[in-house]
Write an enzyme that holds these catalytic residues in place. Structure first.
Site, PDB file in Angstrom:
ATOM      1  N   ASN A 281       0.708  -1.140  -0.095  1.00  0.00           N
ATOM      2  CA  ASN A 281      -0.065   0.004   0.101  1.00  0.00           C
ATOM      3  C   ASN A 281       0.895   1.469  -0.009  1.00  0.00           C
ATOM      4  O   ASN A 281       1.339   1.510   1.117  1.00  0.00           O
ATOM      5  CB  ASN A 281      -0.875  -0.142   1.245  1.00  0.00           C
ATOM      6  CG  ASN A 281      -2.066   0.901   1.375  1.00  0.00           C
ATOM      7  OD1 ASN A 281      -2.699   1.007   2.271  1.00  0.00           O
ATOM      8  ND2 ASN A 281      -2.519   1.534   0.120  1.00  0.00           N
TER       9      ASN A 281
ATOM     10  N   CYS B 158      -4.789  -2.855   2.818  1.00  0.00           N
ATOM     11  CA  CYS B 158      -5.560  -1.618   3.515  1.00  0.00           C
ATOM     12  C   CYS B 158      -5.421  -2.212   5.105  1.00  0.00           C
ATOM     13  O   CYS B 158      -6.095  -3.210   5.447  1.00  0.00           O
ATOM     14  CB  CYS B 158      -6.909  -1.568   2.863  1.00  0.00           C
ATOM     15  SG  CYS B 158      -7.946  -0.525   3.939  1.00  0.00           S
TER      16      CYS B 158
ATOM     17  N   HIS C  13     -16.107   0.546   6.159  1.00  0.00           N
ATOM     18  CA  HIS C  13     -15.720  -0.720   5.569  1.00  0.00           C
ATOM     19  C   HIS C  13     -17.051  -1.697   5.501  1.00  0.00           C
ATOM     20  O   HIS C  13     -17.854  -1.783   6.418  1.00  0.00           O
ATOM     21  CB  HIS C  13     -14.771  -1.645   6.143  1.00  0.00           C
ATOM     22  CG  HIS C  13     -13.214  -0.722   6.342  1.00  0.00           C
ATOM     23  ND1 HIS C  13     -12.489  -0.723   5.295  1.00  0.00           N
ATOM     24  CD2 HIS C  13     -12.853   0.089   7.164  1.00  0.00           C
ATOM     25  CE1 HIS C  13     -11.484  -0.118   5.433  1.00  0.00           C
ATOM     26  NE2 HIS C  13     -11.674   0.612   6.643  1.00  0.00           N
TER      27      HIS C  13
ATOM     28  N   THR D  80      -6.747  -0.468   7.768  1.00  0.00           N
ATOM     29  CA  THR D  80      -8.162  -0.228   8.518  1.00  0.00           C
ATOM     30  C   THR D  80      -9.064  -1.309   7.951  1.00  0.00           C
ATOM     31  O   THR D  80      -9.665  -1.759   8.719  1.00  0.00           O
ATOM     32  CB  THR D  80      -8.767   1.319   8.301  1.00  0.00           C
ATOM     33  OG1 THR D  80      -8.876   1.448   6.867  1.00  0.00           O
ATOM     34  CG2 THR D  80      -7.845   2.324   8.854  1.00  0.00           C
ATOM     35  N   GLY D  81      -8.961  -1.679   6.840  1.00  0.00           N
ATOM     36  CA  GLY D  81      -9.832  -2.889   6.128  1.00  0.00           C
ATOM     37  C   GLY D  81      -9.388  -4.164   6.858  1.00  0.00           C
ATOM     38  O   GLY D  81     -10.130  -4.988   7.212  1.00  0.00           O
TER      39      GLY D  81
ATOM     40  N   ASN E 177      -1.758   1.330   6.856  1.00  0.00           N
ATOM     41  CA  ASN E 177      -0.604   1.191   6.419  1.00  0.00           C
ATOM     42  C   ASN E 177       0.113   2.422   6.323  1.00  0.00           C
ATOM     43  O   ASN E 177       1.530   2.653   6.409  1.00  0.00           O
ATOM     44  CB  ASN E 177      -0.787   0.428   5.178  1.00  0.00           C
ATOM     45  CG  ASN E 177      -1.122  -0.906   5.077  1.00  0.00           C
ATOM     46  OD1 ASN E 177      -0.877  -1.703   6.075  1.00  0.00           O
ATOM     47  ND2 ASN E 177      -2.121  -1.232   4.260  1.00  0.00           N
TER      48      ASN E 177
END
Length: 277
Positions: free
Chosen positions: A11, A220, A162, A222-223, A73
């Protein structure tokens, strides 16, 4: 303008020191430098600025110029940038973001940051706070139609919204087709990041992600956090999970007692340079 290109699990973002560079139009700049043909090439732009609330402030912009609230990230790379460039000698720092102040623990080897553990804070599951348009308080294993096909989604915010979908096989997923349809679905007023998750075992999952404003990315943060929370809410994994992304692995721990998610992963410099803007 001086820049550093960095990546966490693939990322990648362009990092600019806001202490020494004044950026007049960061939205437009992010669009330009993110372009992989005419700019530098990245998933977006991150500016490291002074903060009156924390050690540093992170301002993050997607490849389409839109501003994001948080990047898991990206924030690890912020920690590496400020430590390796002698902007701090602390091994525990705080970083202000649009989704709150995050605390980061730096793992140092040979006087450089190798990995970073981030306190990502509490997951948000209330639909209106994510936001998701729903007549239910939470969206957990709820059906949504895309191209007349039913998908079961679980929605979580980790500063960014998300939608997590469990699939049998992430390798053969037509993400370029279905990703934009989730991103722009009317039930998501601020658009949505969409994670497609394959369960390997109780402590391992595979993930592909379609990020709003950037498309498919290698990872990702937070994902990954939202996906582990969704796995736990659906009873599919334990609370300590290795998330296998296209760009590498992240280790996520969801402490239900504290209602806090911790993320540990790498941060790496790709190259530094100058660009005329």
């Amino acid at each position: 303008m001086e820049f550093t290109k960095m990546e966490g699990c693939g990322n990648d973002y362009i990092y600019v020191n806001g202490f020494t560079n004044k950026i007049d139009n960061p939205n437009k700049l992010s669009e330009f430098i993110s372009n992989r043909h005419f700019g530098i090439g990245s998933d977006g732009l991150i500016i490291i600025n002074p903060s009156d609330k924390a050690d540093f402030r992170m301002n993050m912009y997607n490849a389409d110029g839109s501003e994001g609230k948080m990047c898991g990230n990206g924030i690890r790379c912020v920690a590496k940038y400020v430590y390796d460039n002698k902007m701090t000698d602390k091994t525990v720092i705080t970083v202000e973001t649009l989704s709150g102040i995050k605390t980061l623990v730096l793992n140092i080897e040979n006087d450089t940051v190798q990995t970073v553990r981030v306190d990502m804070g509490a997951p948000i599951t209330e639909a209106k706070e994510i936001p998701v348009i729903s007549d239910k308080k939470t969206v957990i294993d709820e059906a949504v139609l895309i191209d007349d096909k039913e998908y079961k989604i679980t929605c979580v915010s980790m500063g960014n919204p998300h939608a997590v979908i469990f699939v049998d096989d992430t390798d053969h997923l037509d993400i370029e087709h279905i990703g934009p349809q989730f991103e722009n679905h009317p039930m998501f007023p601020d658009k949505i990041n969409t994670e497609f998750i394959q369960i390997i075992d109780r402590n391992t999952i595979k993930m592909r992600v379609w990020e709003r404003g950037s498309g498919e990315t290698m990872a990702c943060g937070t994902g990954a956090c939202a996906s582990v929370v969704a796995c736990v809410l659906n009873g599919l994994t334990d609370c300590r999970v290795t998330v296998k992304l296209l760009g590498g692995d992240l280790f996520i721990e969801y402490n239900e007692e504290e209602n806090t998610v911790y993320m540990t992963g790498p941060a790496r410099v790709s190259f530094t340079g100058n660009i005329e803007v």
